[in-house]
Write a protein that holds these residues in place. Structure first.
Motif, PDB file in Angstrom:
ATOM      1  N   PHE A 159     -59.185 -78.283  29.854  1.00  0.00           N
ATOM      2  CA  PHE A 159     -58.609 -77.794  28.660  1.00  0.00           C
ATOM      3  C   PHE A 159     -58.376 -78.601  27.653  1.00  0.00           C
ATOM      4  CE2 PHE A 159     -54.491 -75.299  27.791  1.00  0.00           C
ATOM      5  CZ  PHE A 159     -55.131 -74.231  27.094  1.00  0.00           C
ATOM      6  N   SER A 160     -58.488 -80.029  27.783  1.00  0.00           N
ATOM      7  CA  SER A 160     -58.243 -80.730  26.733  1.00  0.00           C
ATOM      8  C   SER A 160     -59.643 -80.726  25.773  1.00  0.00           C
ATOM      9  CB  SER A 160     -57.848 -82.336  27.333  1.00  0.00           C
ATOM     10  OG  SER A 160     -59.202 -82.795  27.813  1.00  0.00           O
ATOM     11  N   VAL A 161     -60.668 -80.372  26.413  1.00  0.00           N
ATOM     12  CA  VAL A 161     -61.771 -80.394  25.593  1.00  0.00           C
ATOM     13  C   VAL A 161     -61.829 -79.167  24.690  1.00  0.00           C
ATOM     14  CG1 VAL A 161     -64.324 -80.052  25.968  1.00  0.00           C
ATOM     15  CG2 VAL A 161     -63.168 -81.340  27.461  1.00  0.00           C
ATOM     16  N   ALA A 162     -61.342 -77.778  25.414  1.00  0.00           N
ATOM     17  CA  ALA A 162     -61.170 -76.752  24.511  1.00  0.00           C
ATOM     18  C   ALA A 162     -60.382 -76.957  23.325  1.00  0.00           C
ATOM     19  CB  ALA A 162     -60.711 -75.397  25.405  1.00  0.00           C
ATOM     20  N   LEU A 163     -58.900 -77.658  23.753  1.00  0.00           N
ATOM     21  CA  LEU A 163     -58.181 -77.814  22.499  1.00  0.00           C
ATOM     22  C   LEU A 163     -58.684 -78.832  21.367  1.00  0.00           C
ATOM     23  CD1 LEU A 163     -54.805 -78.442  24.616  1.00  0.00           C
ATOM     24  CD2 LEU A 163     -55.531 -76.150  23.144  1.00  0.00           C
ATOM     25  N   VAL A 164     -59.224 -79.798  21.820  1.00  0.00           N
ATOM     26  CA  VAL A 164     -59.933 -80.642  20.699  1.00  0.00           C
ATOM     27  C   VAL A 164     -60.953 -79.851  19.992  1.00  0.00           C
ATOM     28  CG1 VAL A 164     -61.819 -82.785  20.606  1.00  0.00           C
ATOM     29  CG2 VAL A 164     -59.511 -82.878  22.290  1.00  0.00           C
ATOM     30  N   THR A 165     -61.921 -79.001  20.673  1.00  0.00           N
ATOM     31  CA  THR A 165     -63.124 -78.375  20.050  1.00  0.00           C
ATOM     32  C   THR A 165     -62.132 -77.360  19.043  1.00  0.00           C
ATOM     33  OG1 THR A 165     -64.210 -78.446  21.840  1.00  0.00           O
ATOM     34  CG2 THR A 165     -64.881 -76.591  20.184  1.00  0.00           C
ATOM     35  N   LEU A 166     -61.067 -76.794  19.331  1.00  0.00           N
ATOM     36  CA  LEU A 166     -60.383 -75.864  18.654  1.00  0.00           C
ATOM     37  C   LEU A 166     -59.799 -76.203  17.258  1.00  0.00           C
ATOM     38  CD1 LEU A 166     -59.355 -72.688  18.104  1.00  0.00           C
ATOM     39  CD2 LEU A 166     -57.286 -73.468  19.642  1.00  0.00           C
ATOM     40  N   PHE A 167     -59.388 -77.682  17.531  1.00  0.00           N
ATOM     41  CA  PHE A 167     -58.599 -78.102  16.359  1.00  0.00           C
ATOM     42  C   PHE A 167     -59.704 -78.666  15.425  1.00  0.00           C
ATOM     43  CE2 PHE A 167     -54.760 -79.131  19.335  1.00  0.00           C
ATOM     44  CZ  PHE A 167     -54.092 -77.926  18.883  1.00  0.00           C
ATOM     45  N   ILE A 168     -60.539 -79.362  16.049  1.00  0.00           N
ATOM     46  CA  ILE A 168     -61.799 -79.678  14.855  1.00  0.00           C
ATOM     47  C   ILE A 168     -62.427 -78.543  14.177  1.00  0.00           C
ATOM     48  CG2 ILE A 168     -64.146 -80.685  14.794  1.00  0.00           C
ATOM     49  CD1 ILE A 168     -63.388 -82.281  17.258  1.00  0.00           C
ATOM     50  N   THR A 169     -62.610 -77.236  15.013  1.00  0.00           N
ATOM     51  CA  THR A 169     -63.243 -76.141  14.286  1.00  0.00           C
ATOM     52  C   THR A 169     -61.996 -75.616  12.951  1.00  0.00           C
ATOM     53  OG1 THR A 169     -64.149 -75.502  16.170  1.00  0.00           O
ATOM     54  CG2 THR A 169     -64.036 -73.827  14.386  1.00  0.00           C
ATOM     55  N   ILE A 170     -60.606 -75.640  13.568  1.00  0.00           N
ATOM     56  CA  ILE A 170     -59.661 -75.176  12.377  1.00  0.00           C
ATOM     57  C   ILE A 170     -59.735 -75.945  11.341  1.00  0.00           C
ATOM     58  CG2 ILE A 170     -57.359 -74.959  12.158  1.00  0.00           C
ATOM     59  CD1 ILE A 170     -57.152 -73.908  15.104  1.00  0.00           C
ATOM     60  N   LEU A 171     -59.699 -77.372  11.300  1.00  0.00           N
ATOM     61  CA  LEU A 171     -59.452 -78.568  10.664  1.00  0.00           C
ATOM     62  C   LEU A 171     -60.759 -78.352   9.457  1.00  0.00           C
ATOM     63  CD1 LEU A 171     -58.254 -81.497  12.454  1.00  0.00           C
ATOM     64  CD2 LEU A 171     -56.963 -80.287  10.937  1.00  0.00           C
ATOM     65  N   SER A 172     -61.972 -78.226  10.332  1.00  0.00           N
ATOM     66  CA  SER A 172     -63.184 -77.935   9.405  1.00  0.00           C
ATOM     67  C   SER A 172     -63.255 -76.821   8.475  1.00  0.00           C
ATOM     68  CB  SER A 172     -64.588 -78.057  10.363  1.00  0.00           C
ATOM     69  OG  SER A 172     -64.538 -79.113  11.067  1.00  0.00           O
ATOM     70  N   SER A 173     -62.714 -75.780   8.911  1.00  0.00           N
ATOM     71  CA  SER A 173     -62.425 -74.546   8.364  1.00  0.00           C
ATOM     72  C   SER A 173     -61.526 -74.609   7.228  1.00  0.00           C
ATOM     73  CB  SER A 173     -62.197 -73.389   9.054  1.00  0.00           C
ATOM     74  OG  SER A 173     -61.994 -72.021   8.406  1.00  0.00           O
ATOM     75  N   VAL A 174     -60.298 -75.291   7.336  1.00  0.00           N
ATOM     76  CA  VAL A 174     -59.558 -75.362   6.406  1.00  0.00           C
ATOM     77  C   VAL A 174     -59.627 -76.580   5.263  1.00  0.00           C
ATOM     78  CG1 VAL A 174     -56.836 -75.834   5.932  1.00  0.00           C
ATOM     79  CG2 VAL A 174     -57.692 -74.269   8.184  1.00  0.00           C
ATOM     80  N   PHE A 175     -60.068 -77.703   5.688  1.00  0.00           N
ATOM     81  CA  PHE A 175     -60.186 -78.998   4.938  1.00  0.00           C
ATOM     82  C   PHE A 175     -61.510 -79.123   4.294  1.00  0.00           C
ATOM     83  CE2 PHE A 175     -56.404 -79.538   7.481  1.00  0.00           C
ATOM     84  CZ  PHE A 175     -55.369 -79.675   6.425  1.00  0.00           C
ATOM     85  N   PHE A 176     -62.421 -78.739   4.849  1.00  0.00           N
ATOM     86  CA  PHE A 176     -63.911 -78.996   4.349  1.00  0.00           C
ATOM     87  C   PHE A 176     -64.207 -78.168   3.230  1.00  0.00           C
ATOM     88  CE2 PHE A 176     -65.562 -81.275   8.395  1.00  0.00           C
ATOM     89  CZ  PHE A 176     -64.667 -82.209   8.228  1.00  0.00           C
ATOM     90  N   LYS A 177     -64.911 -78.658   2.248  1.00  0.00           N
ATOM     91  CA  LYS A 177     -65.380 -78.041   1.475  1.00  0.00           C
ATOM     92  C   LYS A 177     -66.650 -77.922   1.120  1.00  0.00           C
ATOM     93  CE  LYS A 177     -61.155 -77.788  -0.365  1.00  0.00           C
ATOM     94  NZ  LYS A 177     -60.420 -76.478  -0.126  1.00  0.00           N
ATOM     95  N   GLY A 178     -67.365 -76.810   0.154  1.00  0.00           N
ATOM     96  CA  GLY A 178     -68.729 -76.902   0.304  1.00  0.00           C
ATOM     97  C   GLY A 178     -69.513 -76.481   1.419  1.00  0.00           C
ATOM     98  N   PHE A 179     -70.761 -76.844   1.415  1.00  0.00           N
ATOM     99  CA  PHE A 179     -71.790 -76.747   2.606  1.00  0.00           C
ATOM    100  C   PHE A 179     -71.013 -76.987   4.102  1.00  0.00           C
ATOM    101  CE2 PHE A 179     -75.026 -78.472   5.751  1.00  0.00           C
ATOM    102  CZ  PHE A 179     -75.501 -77.148   6.000  1.00  0.00           C
ATOM    103  N   LEU A 180     -70.020 -77.909   4.056  1.00  0.00           N
ATOM    104  CA  LEU A 180     -69.567 -78.135   5.414  1.00  0.00           C
ATOM    105  C   LEU A 180     -68.504 -76.839   5.881  1.00  0.00           C
ATOM    106  CD1 LEU A 180     -68.956 -81.965   5.157  1.00  0.00           C
ATOM    107  CD2 LEU A 180     -70.650 -80.771   6.455  1.00  0.00           C
ATOM    108  N   ASN A 181     -67.977 -76.416   4.646  1.00  0.00           N
ATOM    109  CA  ASN A 181     -66.999 -75.093   5.004  1.00  0.00           C
ATOM    110  C   ASN A 181     -67.634 -74.124   5.453  1.00  0.00           C
ATOM    111  OD1 ASN A 181     -65.292 -72.727   3.407  1.00  0.00           O
ATOM    112  ND2 ASN A 181     -64.268 -74.266   4.377  1.00  0.00           N
ATOM    113  N   ILE A 197     -68.628 -85.954  26.153  1.00  0.00           N
ATOM    114  CA  ILE A 197     -69.487 -86.985  26.567  1.00  0.00           C
ATOM    115  C   ILE A 197     -68.495 -88.319  26.929  1.00  0.00           C
ATOM    116  CG2 ILE A 197     -71.275 -88.563  25.824  1.00  0.00           C
ATOM    117  CD1 ILE A 197     -72.831 -86.478  24.101  1.00  0.00           C
ATOM    118  N   ALA A 198     -67.669 -88.297  25.870  1.00  0.00           N
ATOM    119  CA  ALA A 198     -66.671 -89.505  26.033  1.00  0.00           C
ATOM    120  C   ALA A 198     -65.980 -89.566  27.342  1.00  0.00           C
ATOM    121  CB  ALA A 198     -65.821 -89.549  24.774  1.00  0.00           C
TER     122      ALA A 198
END
Length: 434
Positions: A159-181, A197-198
């Motif tokens: 479940f921690s893997v899912a939460l980490v993935t979810l938060f990274i996706t949300i942060l990328s969507s909200v804060f990244f600009k340009g192509f990364l967005n 992997i870690a």
């Protein structure tokens, strides 16, 4: 002020930029396109190849006038899972083929009588709730993938893997600009994979063993299964075409606004629907999930102002090539289920929210009993998973049943007159009388 067009529809990019522009479209669709086959148990490599071939077919059928990329359709996830359980992979592919044929029939009708009738039977008050159902009916799938280990038991580590993935996706969507967005899903999957992997839950042995060039796991009729018609499968898959047709029309209207051309008139809705249907039939014959036009790639067009069909075609060729690279297929298959569960929580929620936004944007008035009844019935039948059993093999359930009931209610229940309209009529009568 009108924005400048960098490359118009038939402009060919320079070789130095063609690769990067096409690769950008590949990234935009990649995460969602491989997620669908991952969820329904289909080889992601086949989904990539069928999306590429389907996109090239779409460009040909629309005479190179519609710069659209086609990828795996989320609307068919639940029906595909049910169809595979009922009739195996072959039966599910026949169902997808039938759904594609529905597109062909609708395209022929539109070609003959015009496209006005489509919106009459599929207004927002029907389509919006159905889109909400698509997202909410998959909620249990996403949460189960996020919380459970490979044995299907709850695991805090997974479940921690899912939460980490979810938060990274949300942060990328909200804060990244340009192509990364444009690629938050892909970034989220990559981040969740690194975290997996870690903590030691990824097995890379198959990636090391995989060949660089490898044949995907196609599901070919007459070779891998004997095609047969089933009423049960037809009733599972065909009604979903009601939803995806509405999605297609919405995308064509949005794309028309982006490129400042009326694609509904030229090359015509009949051609674009036919192209979408042929792409879905191609996918079915290869063993991939049904295709649909992708909003992610329309977003890329809007931001870059690069409308060239050559760029879209380049992305399609890349997708086909990736499907035959065994190392990439094995790498995709090694992604832990909780990673996909994490991004699914967001994606399925966004699908449900987009249906709500559709109703808000179109100003659907839920104070009208008619609209309230249609919306309520579709939501409860669809999310609740209602099923009609007639005999031993006849089944109609979930989203498909909700879609049919919604269309019928829209036809039967008459439009209500607004109070202001009634007052206007009374005023006019008084004026005439005086």
């Amino acid at each position: 002020m009108k924005q400048n067009v960098i490359l118009d529809i038939h402009d060919k990019p320079k070789a130095s930029t063609w690769f990067a522009l096409s690769f950008q479209h590949l990234f935009a669709m990649f995460g969602a396109t491989i997620l669908v086959p991952f969820l329904v148990g289909i080889d992601p490599a086949v989904a990539l190849i069928s999306s590429g071939v389907g996109t090239l077919a779409f460009l040909l059928i629309t005479k190179g006038q519609v710069p659209a990329y086609l990828g795996s359709s989320f609307a068919f996830i639940a029906p595909l899972i049910a169809a595979k359980e009922a009739a195996g992979p072959g039966g599910a592919m026949i169902g997808c083929l039938l759904a594609g044929l529905v597109y062909g029939v609708v395209a022929l009708i539109i070609k003959s009588v015009g496209h006005g009738w489509v919106m009459k039977y599929l207004p927002t008050v029907v389509v919006g709730p159905i889109v909400i159902v698509i997202g909410l009916s998959l909620a249990n799938v996403a949460v189960s993938m996020a919380m459970n280990n490979p044995e299907g038991e709850y695991s805090t580590l997974h479940f921690s893997v899912a939460l980490v993935t979810l938060f990274i996706t949300i942060l990328s969507s909200v804060f990244f600009k340009g192509f990364l967005n444009l690629i938050p899903v892909l970034i989220g999957i990559a981040g969740g994979y690194v975290y997996s992997i870690a903590i030691g839950i990824v097995d890379l042995a198959k990636v090391a063993e995989a060949k660089w060039i490898q044949m995907p796991e196609f599901i070919i009729p007459f070779k891998d299964y004997a095609p047969s018609f089933s009423i049960e499968i037809a009733l599972l898959m065909i009604p979903v075409a009601i939803v995806t047709l509405s999605e297609h029309i919405g995308h064509q209207m949005l794309l028309s606004e982006v490129i400042k051309r009326d694609l509904i008139e030229k090359p015509g809705l009949s051609r674009s629907i036919l192209g979408d249907g042929v792409a879905t039939m191609i996918a079915a014959l290869l063993g991939g999930p049904p295709n649909t036009t992708y909003g992610e790639n329309i977003g890329v067009l809007a931001i870059t102002r690069v409308f060239s069909i050559y760029v879209i075609a380049g992305a399609a060729v890349f997708a086909i090539g990736f499907g035959f690279i065994g190392k990439i297929s094995a790498l995709i298959s090694s992604i832990p289920t909780p990673v996909m569960g994490g991004v699914s929580i967001l994606l399925f929620g966004i699908i449900a929210s987009s249906g709500l936004r559709m109703m808000i944007d179109d100003k659907v008035d839920l104070s009208q009993k008619r609209n309230l009844i249609i919306t309520s019935v579709i939501l409860v039948i669809g999310v609740g998973g209602a099923i009609i059993h007639i005999g031993e093999r006849f089944e109609l359930h979930g989203m498909a049943l909700a879609a049919i009931v919604g269309v019928v209610l829209n036809i039967v229940l008459k439009e209500e007159k607004h109070e202001s309209e009634s007052k206007d009529v009374e005023v006019n009568k008084d004026t005439i009388a005086s």
